[in-house]
Design a protein around this motif. Sequence first.
Motif, PDB file in Angstrom:
ATOM      1  N   ASP A 121       0.841  -1.180   0.000  1.00 53.87           N
ATOM      2  CA  ASP A 121       0.000   0.000   0.000  1.00 53.87           C
ATOM      3  C   ASP A 121       0.886   1.244   0.000  1.00 53.87           C
ATOM      4  OD1 ASP A 121      -2.746   1.173   0.345  1.00 53.87           O
ATOM      5  OD2 ASP A 121      -1.702   2.076   2.048  1.00 53.87           O
ATOM      6  N   ALA A 122       0.429   2.284  -0.640  1.00 53.19           N
ATOM      7  CA  ALA A 122       1.195   3.535  -0.755  1.00 53.19           C
ATOM      8  C   ALA A 122       1.560   4.120   0.595  1.00 53.19           C
ATOM      9  CB  ALA A 122       0.405   4.554  -1.567  1.00 53.19           C
ATOM     10  N   GLU A 123       0.729   3.912   1.607  1.00 56.28           N
ATOM     11  CA  GLU A 123       1.016   4.478   2.931  1.00 56.28           C
ATOM     12  C   GLU A 123       2.295   3.909   3.536  1.00 56.28           C
ATOM     13  OE1 GLU A 123      -0.278   7.047   4.669  1.00 56.28           O
ATOM     14  OE2 GLU A 123      -1.358   7.408   2.799  1.00 56.28           O
ATOM     15  N   LEU A 124       2.642   2.672   3.195  1.00 57.00           N
ATOM     16  CA  LEU A 124       3.889   2.101   3.699  1.00 57.00           C
ATOM     17  C   LEU A 124       5.097   2.626   2.932  1.00 57.00           C
ATOM     18  CD1 LEU A 124       2.894  -1.601   4.395  1.00 57.00           C
ATOM     19  CD2 LEU A 124       3.536   0.137   6.062  1.00 57.00           C
ATOM     20  N   VAL A 125       4.884   3.102   1.729  1.00 58.16           N
ATOM     21  CA  VAL A 125       5.968   3.612   0.887  1.00 58.16           C
ATOM     22  C   VAL A 125       6.215   5.107   1.141  1.00 58.16           C
ATOM     23  CG1 VAL A 125       6.662   4.042  -1.512  1.00 58.16           C
ATOM     24  CG2 VAL A 125       5.567   1.864  -0.879  1.00 58.16           C
ATOM     25  N   ARG A 126       5.138   5.839   1.318  1.00 59.12           N
ATOM     26  CA  ARG A 126       5.238   7.294   1.461  1.00 59.12           C
ATOM     27  C   ARG A 126       6.119   7.664   2.656  1.00 59.12           C
ATOM     28  NH1 ARG A 126       0.182   8.356   1.146  1.00 59.12           N
ATOM     29  NH2 ARG A 126       0.305   8.380  -1.101  1.00 59.12           N
ATOM     30  N   ASP A 127       7.166   8.437   2.385  1.00 60.59           N
ATOM     31  CA  ASP A 127       8.102   8.950   3.402  1.00 60.59           C
ATOM     32  C   ASP A 127       8.832   7.849   4.164  1.00 60.59           C
ATOM     33  OD1 ASP A 127       7.436  11.631   2.799  1.00 60.59           O
ATOM     34  OD2 ASP A 127       5.685  11.519   4.120  1.00 60.59           O
ATOM     35  N   ILE A 128       8.993   6.684   3.562  1.00 55.81           N
ATOM     36  CA  ILE A 128       9.690   5.588   4.231  1.00 55.81           C
ATOM     37  C   ILE A 128      11.128   5.972   4.571  1.00 55.81           C
ATOM     38  CG2 ILE A 128      10.387   4.439   2.076  1.00 55.81           C
ATOM     39  CD1 ILE A 128       9.920   1.752   3.588  1.00 55.81           C
ATOM     40  N   ARG A 130      12.060   8.581   5.897  1.00 55.64           N
ATOM     41  CA  ARG A 130      12.081   9.364   7.138  1.00 55.64           C
ATOM     42  C   ARG A 130      11.384   8.660   8.295  1.00 55.64           C
ATOM     43  NH1 ARG A 130       9.564  14.773   5.076  1.00 55.64           N
ATOM     44  NH2 ARG A 130       8.646  13.392   3.551  1.00 55.64           N
ATOM     45  N   ASN A 131      11.072   7.373   8.111  1.00 54.56           N
ATOM     46  CA  ASN A 131      10.308   6.671   9.135  1.00 54.56           C
ATOM     47  C   ASN A 131      10.926   5.297   9.376  1.00 54.56           C
ATOM     48  OD1 ASN A 131       8.303   5.078  10.484  1.00 54.56           O
ATOM     49  ND2 ASN A 131       6.769   6.589   9.873  1.00 54.56           N
ATOM     50  N   ASP A 132      11.682   5.187  10.456  1.00 55.25           N
ATOM     51  CA  ASP A 132      12.388   3.949  10.772  1.00 55.25           C
ATOM     52  C   ASP A 132      11.422   2.783  10.994  1.00 55.25           C
ATOM     53  OD1 ASP A 132      14.863   2.552  11.285  1.00 55.25           O
ATOM     54  OD2 ASP A 132      14.231   2.486  13.399  1.00 55.25           O
ATOM     55  N   ARG A 133      10.270   3.042  11.583  1.00 54.37           N
ATOM     56  CA  ARG A 133       9.300   1.969  11.830  1.00 54.37           C
ATOM     57  C   ARG A 133       8.775   1.397  10.513  1.00 54.37           C
ATOM     58  NH1 ARG A 133       7.619   1.450  17.003  1.00 54.37           N
ATOM     59  NH2 ARG A 133       5.524   0.765  16.489  1.00 54.37           N
ATOM     60  N   LYS A 134       8.499   2.250   9.540  1.00 50.68           N
ATOM     61  CA  LYS A 134       8.061   1.765   8.227  1.00 50.68           C
ATOM     62  C   LYS A 134       9.150   0.913   7.584  1.00 50.68           C
ATOM     63  CE  LYS A 134       4.750   5.298   6.761  1.00 50.68           C
ATOM     64  NZ  LYS A 134       4.437   6.271   5.700  1.00 50.68           N
ATOM     65  N   ARG A 135      10.393   1.368   7.684  1.00 48.35           N
ATOM     66  CA  ARG A 135      11.497   0.603   7.093  1.00 48.35           C
ATOM     67  C   ARG A 135      11.589  -0.791   7.724  1.00 48.35           C
ATOM     68  NH1 ARG A 135      14.005   5.580   7.322  1.00 48.35           N
ATOM     69  NH2 ARG A 135      15.298   4.999   9.088  1.00 48.35           N
ATOM     70  N   LYS A 136      11.420  -0.872   9.032  1.00 44.47           N
ATOM     71  CA  LYS A 136      11.473  -2.174   9.706  1.00 44.47           C
ATOM     72  C   LYS A 136      10.330  -3.075   9.249  1.00 44.47           C
ATOM     73  CE  LYS A 136      13.958  -0.607  13.764  1.00 44.47           C
ATOM     74  NZ  LYS A 136      13.926  -0.267  15.172  1.00 44.47           N
ATOM     75  N   VAL A 137       9.146  -2.518   9.106  1.00 46.88           N
ATOM     76  CA  VAL A 137       7.998  -3.302   8.650  1.00 46.88           C
ATOM     77  C   VAL A 137       8.231  -3.801   7.223  1.00 46.88           C
ATOM     78  CG1 VAL A 137       5.555  -3.171   7.980  1.00 46.88           C
ATOM     79  CG2 VAL A 137       6.298  -2.249  10.186  1.00 46.88           C
ATOM     80  N   VAL A 138       8.671  -2.924   6.334  1.00 50.57           N
ATOM     81  CA  VAL A 138       8.886  -3.312   4.939  1.00 50.57           C
ATOM     82  C   VAL A 138      10.009  -4.343   4.833  1.00 50.57           C
ATOM     83  CG1 VAL A 138       9.591  -2.489   2.655  1.00 50.57           C
ATOM     84  CG2 VAL A 138       7.879  -1.226   3.976  1.00 50.57           C
ATOM     85  N   GLU A 168      17.224  -0.448   0.181  1.00 52.21           N
ATOM     86  CA  GLU A 168      17.930  -0.852   1.402  1.00 52.21           C
ATOM     87  C   GLU A 168      17.127  -1.882   2.204  1.00 52.21           C
ATOM     88  OE1 GLU A 168      18.835   2.731   3.543  1.00 52.21           O
ATOM     89  OE2 GLU A 168      20.227   3.431   1.993  1.00 52.21           O
ATOM     90  N   CYS A 169      15.818  -1.838   2.098  1.00 53.38           N
ATOM     91  CA  CYS A 169      14.948  -2.807   2.782  1.00 53.38           C
ATOM     92  C   CYS A 169      14.874  -4.135   2.042  1.00 53.38           C
ATOM     93  CB  CYS A 169      13.531  -2.247   2.920  1.00 53.38           C
ATOM     94  SG  CYS A 169      13.381  -0.888   4.091  1.00 53.38           S
ATOM     95  N   GLY A 170      15.417  -4.185   0.825  1.00 56.50           N
ATOM     96  CA  GLY A 170      15.410  -5.416   0.057  1.00 56.50           C
ATOM     97  C   GLY A 170      14.314  -5.507  -0.994  1.00 56.50           C
TER      98      GLY A 170
END
Length: 195
Positions: A121-128, A130-138, A168-170
């Motif tokens: 979903d775009a919400e997980l991509v948007r501003d990833i 700048r958001n360490d929690r999103k990066r960990k989830v992805v 970087e998240c793979g």
Amino acid sequence: EGLTETDELFARAAFEKTVGQLGRSVRGIAFSECPGATVFIGVHPHELKDSWLIRPDDPLSAHDGEVHLQLNQSSYSSMCMHVLTEVASRSGISLVVDDFGASGSNLKQVIDLAPSFVKLDAELVRDIDRNDRKRKVVYTLVKLIGDLGAHLIAKDIETEAELRALVECGVAYGQGPFLGAPSRSPTTSKWIGLR
């Protein structure tokens, strides 16, 4: 996000109970303009409920390239599993779970459908970036989805910083404005692998 012309067209068709005919027409146009090409195409929930996709004269049966049917959260229900199973059993046709990670998304859908691709979903991509929690989830989703035999696609990538964070998240596949606008012609569009 506002409605697109396509959303409005399908909403009207749902009201008039003509979604199956509309979806069939869309597939016919898409496949006639892209013979032999790999095509990602959305499926409306009513097309599944009414078994439009498994009719022998549907354009889906005649396309000579790879077809990836995109299913959003509302497309999936246990009632439609027989249609999805039959469609996915045809050679050259695979399933894509769209908008994964959106509110109400269901990991069970990925387990049940065994898709080839899962679109974030775009919400997980948007501003990833700048958001360490999103990066960990992805990062975790890349491994999980891969372990389930599918590829993760990041969609709606808008900036170079988002692209770098996703790599970087793979994440290996992406789409969005930063990578190029959608195109009707397979000769001018391209599939972009990120790694």
